[in-house]
Scaffold this active site. Structure first.
Site, PDB file in Angstrom:
ATOM      1  N   HIS A  76       0.812  -1.215   0.000  1.00 15.41           N
ATOM      2  CA  HIS A  76       0.000   0.000   0.000  1.00 15.41           C
ATOM      3  C   HIS A  76       0.848   1.269   0.000  1.00 15.41           C
ATOM      4  O   HIS A  76       0.341   2.353  -0.280  1.00 15.41           O
ATOM      5  CB  HIS A  76      -0.930   0.014   1.217  1.00 15.41           C
ATOM      6  CG  HIS A  76      -2.040  -0.983   1.131  1.00 15.41           C
ATOM      7  ND1 HIS A  76      -1.899  -2.300   1.530  1.00 15.41           N
ATOM      8  CD2 HIS A  76      -3.315  -0.868   0.675  1.00 15.41           C
ATOM      9  CE1 HIS A  76      -3.035  -2.944   1.332  1.00 15.41           C
ATOM     10  NE2 HIS A  76      -3.906  -2.105   0.805  1.00 15.41           N
ATOM     11  N   GLY A  77       2.126   1.149   0.329  1.00 17.84           N
ATOM     12  CA  GLY A  77       2.996   2.323   0.334  1.00 17.84           C
ATOM     13  C   GLY A  77       4.229   2.082   1.181  1.00 17.84           C
ATOM     14  O   GLY A  77       4.228   1.245   2.082  1.00 17.84           O
TER      15      GLY A  77
END
Length: 209
Positions: A76-77
């Site tokens: 997700h990051g």
């Protein structure tokens, strides 16, 4: 994602269903079978199974789950907050798997409708708590939000009631209610702008709502 599936179907492309009412899940394992299902299948097929899945005993299975969820968080990051989110869900999943292996978990007392509803509620609350580091900008904000959510001062009854009265007065008085029909920038704020750094306890209003 439902809109994407529908639009794609109009062009003859069949995209797979991606969410299946995940907040109706009765445990974390079921939640991940309902939530972001294309990502879950990718993590299963290209990480979990190549790592050995559940074929090498309980301990190795739990280690594989932890690795997959940590990497799923990073997907997700590139943030330690996402790693923390993955670690929280990995821990929940391991606990859920261990619980299911216990003979006690098959007891008749856990097979009734009341426990079914309680399981859905408990799963929803755990998932909601885990969203805090996912949405926070850093560990500092995560710590602040958790401290507000679980502060013992929240249960100071008089202060809590006073806070609720003030908030409802701000929202439901005649003058405030009229403002709802004006431009959005003129709408009354239900919470003070600096509530994160104060003792305003926004969770009180959210619980009542």
């Amino acid at each position: 994602s439902d809109m994407a599936v529908g639009l794609a179907r109009m062009f003859g492309i069949k995209l797979p269903m991606n969410f299946n009412s995940p907040y109706k899940a009765k445990n974390i394992i079921e939640f991940w079978r309902r939530w972001h299902m294309t990502l879950s299948r990718f993590l299963r097929d290209y990480l979990y199974i190549p790592l050995g899945g559940n074929r090498n005993g309980g301990l190795r299975t739990h280690i594989n789950i932890a690795i997959v969820m940590l990497l799923g968080g990073l997907w997700h990051g590139a943030s330690w907050n996402f790693v923390l989110w993955g670690a929280i869900h990995g821990t929940f999943l391991i606990i859920n798997h261990v619980w299911q292996t216990l003979r006690f978990s098959k007891s008749v007392i856990f097979q009734n409708y009341a426990f079914f509803l309680l399981s859905i509620f408990a799963t929803f609350m755990l998932v909601t708590i885990a969203w805090v580091p996912f949405r926070a900008t850093g560990f500092d904000q995560t710590e602040i939000m958790f401290s507000l959510m679980f502060s013992g001062n929240l249960f100071d009854t008089q202060e809590f009631i006073t806070f609720l009265v003030v908030q409802f007065d701000n929202i439901f008085t005649y003058d405030s209610f009229k403002n709802w029909f004006k431009a959005p920038e003129l709408w009354p704020s239900p919470l003070p702008e600096n509530y994160i750094s104060t003792e305003a306890f926004p969770i009180g209003l959210l619980l009542v709502v």
